[in-house]
Design a protein around this motif. Structure first.
Motif, PDB file in Angstrom:
ATOM      1  N   PHE A  53       0.833  -1.189   0.000  1.00  0.00           N
ATOM      2  CA  PHE A  53       0.000   0.000   0.000  1.00  0.00           C
ATOM      3  C   PHE A  53       0.867   1.239   0.000  1.00  0.00           C
ATOM      4  O   PHE A  53       1.927   1.276   0.625  1.00  0.00           O
ATOM      5  N   LEU A  54       0.390   2.260  -0.682  1.00  0.00           N
ATOM      6  CA  LEU A  54       1.171   3.484  -0.872  1.00  0.00           C
ATOM      7  C   LEU A  54       1.617   4.147   0.420  1.00  0.00           C
ATOM      8  O   LEU A  54       2.735   4.619   0.513  1.00  0.00           O
ATOM      9  N   ASN A  55       0.773   4.206   1.433  1.00  0.00           N
ATOM     10  CA  ASN A  55       1.139   4.973   2.617  1.00  0.00           C
ATOM     11  C   ASN A  55       1.544   4.096   3.795  1.00  0.00           C
ATOM     12  O   ASN A  55       1.497   4.540   4.922  1.00  0.00           O
ATOM     13  N   ILE A  65      -4.459   3.677   6.034  1.00  0.00           N
ATOM     14  CA  ILE A  65      -5.632   3.518   5.174  1.00  0.00           C
ATOM     15  C   ILE A  65      -6.104   2.067   5.214  1.00  0.00           C
ATOM     16  O   ILE A  65      -7.293   1.785   5.355  1.00  0.00           O
ATOM     17  N   LYS A  66      -5.160   1.120   5.121  1.00  0.00           N
ATOM     18  CA  LYS A  66      -5.531  -0.299   5.148  1.00  0.00           C
ATOM     19  C   LYS A  66      -6.120  -0.677   6.508  1.00  0.00           C
ATOM     20  O   LYS A  66      -7.062  -1.463   6.590  1.00  0.00           O
ATOM     21  N   GLN A  67      -5.587  -0.121   7.590  1.00  0.00           N
ATOM     22  CA  GLN A  67      -6.138  -0.407   8.916  1.00  0.00           C
ATOM     23  C   GLN A  67      -7.586   0.065   9.018  1.00  0.00           C
ATOM     24  O   GLN A  67      -8.441  -0.628   9.563  1.00  0.00           O
ATOM     25  N   THR A  68      -7.868   1.240   8.477  1.00  0.00           N
ATOM     26  CA  THR A  68      -9.234   1.766   8.475  1.00  0.00           C
ATOM     27  C   THR A  68     -10.132   0.884   7.614  1.00  0.00           C
ATOM     28  O   THR A  68     -11.266   0.569   7.996  1.00  0.00           O
ATOM     29  N   GLU A  69      -9.639   0.470   6.447  1.00  0.00           N
ATOM     30  CA  GLU A  69     -10.408  -0.424   5.578  1.00  0.00           C
ATOM     31  C   GLU A  69     -10.695  -1.740   6.293  1.00  0.00           C
ATOM     32  O   GLU A  69     -11.807  -2.272   6.209  1.00  0.00           O
ATOM     33  N   ASN A  70      -9.699  -2.285   6.991  1.00  0.00           N
ATOM     34  CA  ASN A  70      -9.894  -3.536   7.729  1.00  0.00           C
ATOM     35  C   ASN A  70     -10.964  -3.374   8.804  1.00  0.00           C
ATOM     36  O   ASN A  70     -11.770  -4.283   9.017  1.00  0.00           O
ATOM     37  N   HIS A  71     -10.961  -2.238   9.477  1.00  0.00           N
ATOM     38  CA  HIS A  71     -11.980  -1.980  10.500  1.00  0.00           C
ATOM     39  C   HIS A  71     -13.374  -1.994   9.871  1.00  0.00           C
ATOM     40  O   HIS A  71     -14.293  -2.645  10.376  1.00  0.00           O
ATOM     41  N   ARG A  72     -13.540  -1.285   8.750  1.00  0.00           N
ATOM     42  CA  ARG A  72     -14.839  -1.263   8.064  1.00  0.00           C
ATOM     43  C   ARG A  72     -15.225  -2.660   7.599  1.00  0.00           C
ATOM     44  O   ARG A  72     -16.387  -3.066   7.700  1.00  0.00           O
ATOM     45  N   SER A  73     -14.249  -3.384   7.086  1.00  0.00           N
ATOM     46  CA  SER A  73     -14.510  -4.738   6.604  1.00  0.00           C
ATOM     47  C   SER A  73     -15.006  -5.633   7.733  1.00  0.00           C
ATOM     48  O   SER A  73     -15.940  -6.424   7.560  1.00  0.00           O
ATOM     49  N   LYS A  74     -14.401  -5.513   8.898  1.00  0.00           N
ATOM     50  CA  LYS A  74     -14.827  -6.310  10.054  1.00  0.00           C
ATOM     51  C   LYS A  74     -16.220  -5.908  10.513  1.00  0.00           C
ATOM     52  O   LYS A  74     -17.017  -6.767  10.896  1.00  0.00           O
ATOM     53  N   GLN A  75     -16.522  -4.598  10.463  1.00  0.00           N
ATOM     54  CA  GLN A  75     -17.870  -4.143  10.805  1.00  0.00           C
ATOM     55  C   GLN A  75     -18.891  -4.810   9.883  1.00  0.00           C
ATOM     56  O   GLN A  75     -19.911  -5.333  10.347  1.00  0.00           O
ATOM     57  N   LEU A  76     -18.616  -4.767   8.588  1.00  0.00           N
ATOM     58  CA  LEU A  76     -19.542  -5.336   7.614  1.00  0.00           C
ATOM     59  C   LEU A  76     -19.610  -6.854   7.744  1.00  0.00           C
ATOM     60  O   LEU A  76     -20.683  -7.449   7.621  1.00  0.00           O
ATOM     61  N   ARG A  97     -19.974   3.597  -1.065  1.00  0.00           N
ATOM     62  CA  ARG A  97     -20.285   4.634  -0.084  1.00  0.00           C
ATOM     63  C   ARG A  97     -19.830   5.997  -0.576  1.00  0.00           C
ATOM     64  O   ARG A  97     -18.977   6.098  -1.448  1.00  0.00           O
ATOM     65  N   LYS A  98     -20.398   7.047   0.018  1.00  0.00           N
ATOM     66  CA  LYS A  98     -19.977   8.405  -0.306  1.00  0.00           C
ATOM     67  C   LYS A  98     -18.491   8.558   0.022  1.00  0.00           C
ATOM     68  O   LYS A  98     -18.005   7.989   0.992  1.00  0.00           O
ATOM     69  N   SER A  99     -17.800   9.331  -0.766  1.00  0.00           N
ATOM     70  CA  SER A  99     -16.376   9.566  -0.536  1.00  0.00           C
ATOM     71  C   SER A  99     -16.157  10.163   0.847  1.00  0.00           C
ATOM     72  O   SER A  99     -16.874  11.069   1.267  1.00  0.00           O
ATOM     73  N   GLY A 100     -15.179   9.622   1.575  1.00  0.00           N
ATOM     74  CA  GLY A 100     -14.842  10.120   2.899  1.00  0.00           C
ATOM     75  C   GLY A 100     -15.885   9.800   3.962  1.00  0.00           C
ATOM     76  O   GLY A 100     -15.950  10.470   4.989  1.00  0.00           O
ATOM     77  N   ALA A 101     -16.684   8.761   3.736  1.00  0.00           N
ATOM     78  CA  ALA A 101     -17.781   8.429   4.658  1.00  0.00           C
ATOM     79  C   ALA A 101     -17.293   7.910   6.007  1.00  0.00           C
ATOM     80  O   ALA A 101     -18.054   7.874   6.958  1.00  0.00           O
ATOM     81  N   GLY A 102     -16.052   7.501   6.110  1.00  0.00           N
ATOM     82  CA  GLY A 102     -15.530   7.010   7.384  1.00  0.00           C
ATOM     83  C   GLY A 102     -16.012   5.605   7.693  1.00  0.00           C
ATOM     84  O   GLY A 102     -16.310   4.818   6.792  1.00  0.00           O
ATOM     85  N   ASN A 103     -16.101   5.298   8.983  1.00  0.00           N
ATOM     86  CA  ASN A 103     -16.546   3.967   9.395  1.00  0.00           C
ATOM     87  C   ASN A 103     -18.023   3.782   9.087  1.00  0.00           C
ATOM     88  O   ASN A 103     -18.766   4.744   8.919  1.00  0.00           O
ATOM     89  N   ASP A 155     -13.201   0.411  -0.782  1.00  0.00           N
ATOM     90  CA  ASP A 155     -11.990  -0.131  -0.172  1.00  0.00           C
ATOM     91  C   ASP A 155     -11.270  -1.123  -1.075  1.00  0.00           C
ATOM     92  O   ASP A 155     -10.205  -1.617  -0.731  1.00  0.00           O
ATOM     93  N   ARG A 156     -11.835  -1.409  -2.220  1.00  0.00           N
ATOM     94  CA  ARG A 156     -11.224  -2.358  -3.146  1.00  0.00           C
ATOM     95  C   ARG A 156     -10.484  -1.668  -4.280  1.00  0.00           C
ATOM     96  O   ARG A 156      -9.897  -2.313  -5.129  1.00  0.00           O
ATOM     97  N   VAL A 157     -10.562  -0.373  -4.340  1.00  0.00           N
ATOM     98  CA  VAL A 157      -9.880   0.377  -5.399  1.00  0.00           C
ATOM     99  C   VAL A 157      -9.080   1.486  -4.742  1.00  0.00           C
ATOM    100  O   VAL A 157      -9.354   1.890  -3.626  1.00  0.00           O
TER     101      VAL A 157
END
Length: 190
Positions: A53-55, A65-76, A97-103, A155-157
């Motif tokens: 991942f870039l950052n 960014i990946k940690q945040t994506e993982n959190h959302r993924s676990k929520q879902l 989701r809307k851009s920048g929607a967060g968790n 989170d896939r792109v």
């Protein structure tokens, strides 16, 4: 620990790599450290899959960014297990989701639950597809399938580096430090 959706993604990465390399890899085992034991012709080898991942920052636990994506993924994922357990369904659900929607918010999950329930998916044939827009602005595509797959499309792109060599080399160096462990675990010795 690798989640089921991560394991499925890794499996698909291996199949695609084999195809792109014009090889005939046979996956003998999917596991951990290394992720796969592969046979190609008469050779057997261990293969470790690594996303980059870039950052990402190796000193701080990887990509924020990946940690945040993982959190959302676990929520879902928790929501999906609960919904499918109660309804006895297997669904392929994609959220945009809307851009920048967060968790993922409780309100968003409540709207999703209401919309899925309103579809009467239990009465639909396998292969049934629908899409709808939640009040919060999330667009949802649903397919009734034999296997469950739920994910957030945002989170896939992402952005692709135009000069990834340093990122790739850093990932190789990190994995290289574990080479003896991978060899021993794969039964290939030091």
């Amino acid at each position: 620990m690798t989640s089921e959706h991560q394991k499925r993604d890794e499996h698909n990465f291996v199949l695609k790599a084999s195809q792109l390399l014009n090889t005939q890899w046979k996956i003998l085992e999917q596991r951990e450290k290394p992720d796969f034991i592969i046979r190609e012709d008469a050779r057997t080898f261990g293969l470790e899959v690594r996303e980059i991942f870039l950052n990402e920052n190796q000193d701080k636990g990887g990509s924020s960014i990946k940690q945040t994506e993982n959190h959302r993924s676990k929520q879902l994922e928790r929501f999906a297990r609960s919904f499918e357990k109660k309804s006895d369904l297997a669904l392929h659900v994609r959220l945009l989701r809307k851009s920048g929607a967060g968790n993922v918010s409780e309100c968003e999950l409540k709207e999703l639950h209401e919309a899925l329930t309103a579809e009467n998916l239990e009465r639909r044939e396998t292969g049934y597809q629908t899409q709808f827009l939640l009040r919060c602005g999330t667009k949802v595509w649903v397919t009734k399938e034999f296997h469950s797959r739920w994910y957030i499309l945002n989170d896939r792109v992402g952005w692709v580096s135009q000069d990834p060599i340093e990122l790739i080399q850093a990932a190789i160096n990190t994995k290289g430090k574990k080479l003896d462990t991978y060899r021993n675990n794969a039964g290939l010795g030091p």
